[in-house]
Design an enzyme around this catalytic site. Structure first.
Site, PDB file in Angstrom:
ATOM      1  N   HIS A  22       0.854  -1.184   0.000  1.00  0.00           N
ATOM      2  CA  HIS A  22       0.000   0.000   0.000  1.00  0.00           C
ATOM      3  C   HIS A  22       0.890   1.234   0.000  1.00  0.00           C
ATOM      4  O   HIS A  22       1.949   1.255   0.615  1.00  0.00           O
ATOM      5  CB  HIS A  22      -0.900   0.018   1.236  1.00  0.00           C
ATOM      6  CG  HIS A  22      -1.879  -1.111   1.271  1.00  0.00           C
ATOM      7  ND1 HIS A  22      -2.989  -1.149   0.457  1.00  0.00           N
ATOM      8  CD2 HIS A  22      -1.899  -2.251   1.999  1.00  0.00           C
ATOM      9  CE1 HIS A  22      -3.662  -2.253   0.693  1.00  0.00           C
ATOM     10  NE2 HIS A  22      -3.023  -2.952   1.617  1.00  0.00           N
ATOM     11  N   CYS A  34      -2.178   5.113  -4.588  1.00  0.00           N
ATOM     12  CA  CYS A  34      -2.796   3.798  -4.700  1.00  0.00           C
ATOM     13  C   CYS A  34      -3.829   3.788  -5.829  1.00  0.00           C
ATOM     14  O   CYS A  34      -3.856   2.868  -6.657  1.00  0.00           O
ATOM     15  CB  CYS A  34      -3.442   3.402  -3.383  1.00  0.00           C
ATOM     16  SG  CYS A  34      -4.192   1.769  -3.412  1.00  0.00           S
TER      17      CYS A  34
END
Length: 110
Positions: A22, A34
């Site tokens: 992430h 992201c």
């Protein structure tokens, strides 16, 4: 951090890619790094399927895991289209990496 590995064969063609992790740029739902990496990678997968009729091998999991492999036994003309799409994906991901390198890293392997 998002880790992206682009695997090339001996001829330099993109054989597969894997994305894990992430970005942690912002909170969930507001993380533009992201979102950008996801949009670019899934857009490329969708383009390969829609424009060539080829469905790559796709594996998804938790923590941002995505693994995509291009089939090996496909006609050269189709392979050329797939490679163009995947090279465009790499360029887009590199553009994100240039701006947000603390949150996304691309590695190339042969």
């Amino acid at each position: 951090m998002i880790q992206i590995t682009i695997n090339r064969n001996r001829s330099g063609l993109i054989q597969s890619f894997t994305i894990t992790g992430h970005a942690l740029f912002d909170e969930h739902g507001k993380d533009i790094v992201c979102a950008g990496a996801s949009a670019v990678s899934f857009g490329a997968i969708n383009a390969v399927h829609e424009l060539t009729g080829i469905i790559p091998s796709i594996e998804q999991g938790e923590d941002g895991f995505l693994s995509v492999a291009v089939p090996e036994d496909i006609p050269d003309t189709v392979q050329e289209k797939i490679q163009l799409i995947l090279e465009a994906m790499v360029i887009s991901l590199q553009t994100i990496e240039e701006q947000y390198g603390e949150h996304i890293k691309i590695t190339f392997k042969k």
